[in-house]
Design a protein around this motif. Structure first.
Motif, PDB file in Angstrom:
ATOM      1  N   ALA A  36      57.147  44.076 -77.386  1.00 14.31           N
ATOM      2  CA  ALA A  36      57.850  44.175 -78.682  1.00 14.31           C
ATOM      3  C   ALA A  36      58.143  45.633 -79.022  1.00 14.31           C
ATOM      4  O   ALA A  36      59.267  45.980 -79.417  1.00 14.31           O
ATOM      5  CB  ALA A  36      56.994  43.549 -79.781  1.00 14.31           C
ATOM      6  N   ASP A  37      57.127  46.491 -78.832  1.00 16.40           N
ATOM      7  CA  ASP A  37      57.317  47.903 -79.213  1.00 16.40           C
ATOM      8  C   ASP A  37      58.310  48.593 -78.288  1.00 16.40           C
ATOM      9  O   ASP A  37      59.065  49.466 -78.707  1.00 16.40           O
ATOM     10  CB  ASP A  37      55.969  48.644 -79.194  1.00 16.40           C
ATOM     11  N   PHE A  38      58.308  48.195 -77.032  1.00 17.67           N
ATOM     12  CA  PHE A  38      59.265  48.788 -76.088  1.00 17.67           C
ATOM     13  C   PHE A  38      60.694  48.383 -76.442  1.00 17.67           C
ATOM     14  O   PHE A  38      61.610  49.209 -76.389  1.00 17.67           O
ATOM     15  CB  PHE A  38      58.931  48.356 -74.663  1.00 17.67           C
ATOM     16  N   LEU A  39      60.874  47.114 -76.790  1.00 15.35           N
ATOM     17  CA  LEU A  39      62.230  46.668 -77.140  1.00 15.35           C
ATOM     18  C   LEU A  39      62.740  47.441 -78.350  1.00 15.35           C
ATOM     19  O   LEU A  39      63.920  47.754 -78.461  1.00 15.35           O
ATOM     20  CB  LEU A  39      62.249  45.159 -77.431  1.00 15.35           C
ATOM     21  N   GLU A  40      61.803  47.799 -79.229  1.00 16.43           N
ATOM     22  CA  GLU A  40      62.214  48.506 -80.446  1.00 16.43           C
ATOM     23  C   GLU A  40      62.386  50.009 -80.195  1.00 16.43           C
ATOM     24  O   GLU A  40      63.372  50.600 -80.634  1.00 16.43           O
ATOM     25  CB  GLU A  40      61.150  48.277 -81.521  1.00 16.43           C
TER      26      GLU A  40
END
Ligand code: ACO
Ligand code: HSE
Length: 402
Positions: free
Chosen positions: A367-371
């Motif tokens: 999730a954090d990487f996609l963001e």
């Protein structure tokens, strides 16, 4: 959740091998709303389908149970309120897209083994063509586990300008020799089943090669577990009295225990034969075995040289199908290619299928990487340069040396 389930005709398709079929159909599911730059393509693993999310739906024409429902959905790691998520069944599979069990329009009969050999390149080009049909020129990210991770790498290699972020999970640039050999034995289990009939077993009066497929899957299933998880779950104990044996046994077998681990493998193999096509298993394992990121280039880094986005390589410590060492080599190739890369290693004894069953470990970094790309909060990297080391250095930074 807004879900689109559709099968689209891509017309004549030329495969990597040079053969063509008159019409390639692709079954896909799409979730969320497309806003022009929020598309995320999810690539499924060997026996997955387009049905990646929405476990409560029962109307799906393909794999009954959504395979990544813990990861994809509203408020989940791949948040369908934020991203437009597309997952397409790969050519050669048996969940809606054209494959060996599909009807050959030229003969009116199922293709069987007349279907052209498929490669990971074919899957990627079919996905590119599908996205063109859907009006999606550019992807925010491509995400996938296992051979789906190879599919992700092929996107970075073939369409580096069409994708900003890639997430190959439990994947590698190529399969190692031990796994190649087990896959070869698995295929032999199918092709030596008398029902296989050179791949033409779809007639109403014929039985499919279920015994061969069951054995092939059992070999695969063992590859997806780890020594520790098998020991922990089953040990050497005998199966309960009510265990159902699905394979014939030898007379002496009555004297010895039918073990819990056998019961587990038998049960899951039998279930598998009800949901998967033996020819597709042959075709898709061939595609996985054949995959070599460096093909056509001098090295893996050269193959990835044109990709200058962010990459999150994720691996699991007890995965021996695609090891953390292979993932680290892949991350090194991405580093050499000047991509922004993090190799996030997850401590797990689940083995290869950890990517399917550990959403609490996979979700946050994803999730954090996609963001935020590799700067995402929950993203750690196996390599921390001296200058970057802090009290919060990732726990795995000593696993590898550069
Ligand atoms: C991309 C894709 O997703 S492909 C499809 C998913 N992957 C696979 O199918 C790979 C093979 N399957 C698996 O490895 C697992 O089933 C996973 C990864 C899908 C799920 O793992 P888990 O949630 O841990 O399931 P687990 O392995 O405990 O149980 C699987 C089944 O075996 C059954 N089982 C467990 N122990 C035993 C036993 N001793 N004897 C007989 N059956 C058993 C369970 O009841 C369960 O049955 P169900 O599927 O009918 O509910
Ligand atoms: N167990 C998963 C991953 C295999 O690579 C599958 O069957 O697709």
């Amino acid at each position: 959740m807004n879900v689109e389930h559709n099968t689209i005709s891509l017309g004549e398709f030329e495969f990597d091998c040079g053969e063509t079929i008159p019409d390639l159909e692709i079954t896909y599911e799409a979730y969320g709303e497309f806003d022009g730059d929020n598309a995320v393509l999810v690539c499924h693993a060997l026996t997955g389908s387009a049905h990646v999310a929405g476990r409560d739906r029962v109307d799906s024409a393909d794999q009954a149970r959504a395979w990544w429902d813990d990861i994809v959905g509203p408020g989940k790691a791949i948040d369908t309120t934020e991203y437009y998520v597309v997952c397409a069944n790969i050519p050669g599979s048996c969940y809606g897209s054209t494959g060996p069990k599909s009807e050959n329009p030229e003969t009116g009969e199922p293709y069987g083994t007349d279907f052209p050999p498929v490669t990971v390149t074919d899957w990627t080009e079919a996905q590119r063509a599908l996205l063109d049909e859907l009006g999606i020129p550019h992807l925010h990210a491509v995400v996938g586990g296992s051979v789906g991770g190879m599919n992700v790498l092929e996107w970075a290699k073939r369409h580096p300008d069409h994708v900003d972020r890639i997430v190959p999970i439990a994947a590698a640039a190529r399969l190692d020799t031990q796994c190649l050999s087990l896959d070869a034995i698995a295929r032999r289990a199918i092709t030596t089943d008398p029902n296989w009939n050179q791949g033409h077993y779809y007639g109403e009066d014929q039985d499919p090669p279920s015994d061969g497929l069951a054995l092939a899957r059992q070999l695969g299933h063992v590859m997806y577990l780890s020594k520790a998880s098998m020991e922990h779950r089953f040990g050497r104990r005998a199966a309960g009295r009510d265990a159902v044996r699905t394979f014939p046994t030898d007379a002496a077998g009555a004297f010895f225990p039918y073990r819990d681990v056998e019961s587990y493998l038998d049960y899951n193999a039998e279930k598998f034969t009800e949901r998967f096509d033996a020819n597709s298993y042959l075709y898709l394992t061939r595609a996985m075995d054949n995959y070599d990121l460096a093909a056509g280039f001098e090295s893996d880094a050269d193959a990835l040289a044109a990709f200058d986005g962010d990459a999150l390589v994720m691996s699991f410590t007890a995965d021996w199908h695609f090891t953390t060492q292979q993932a680290e080599a892949l991350a090194d190739s991405l580093r050499d290619a000047d991509a922004n890369v993090a190799h996030h290693v997850i401590d797990s004894d689940h083995g290869h299928d950890a990517f399917l069953v550990e959403p609490d470990n996979v979700g946050p970094p994803l999730a954090d990487f996609l963001e935020a790309g590799v700067d995402g909060n929950a993203v750690t990297d196996s390599v921390v340069e001296d200058s970057q080391e802090s009290d919060f250095a990732p726990v795995h930074n000593s696993l590898f040396s550069r």
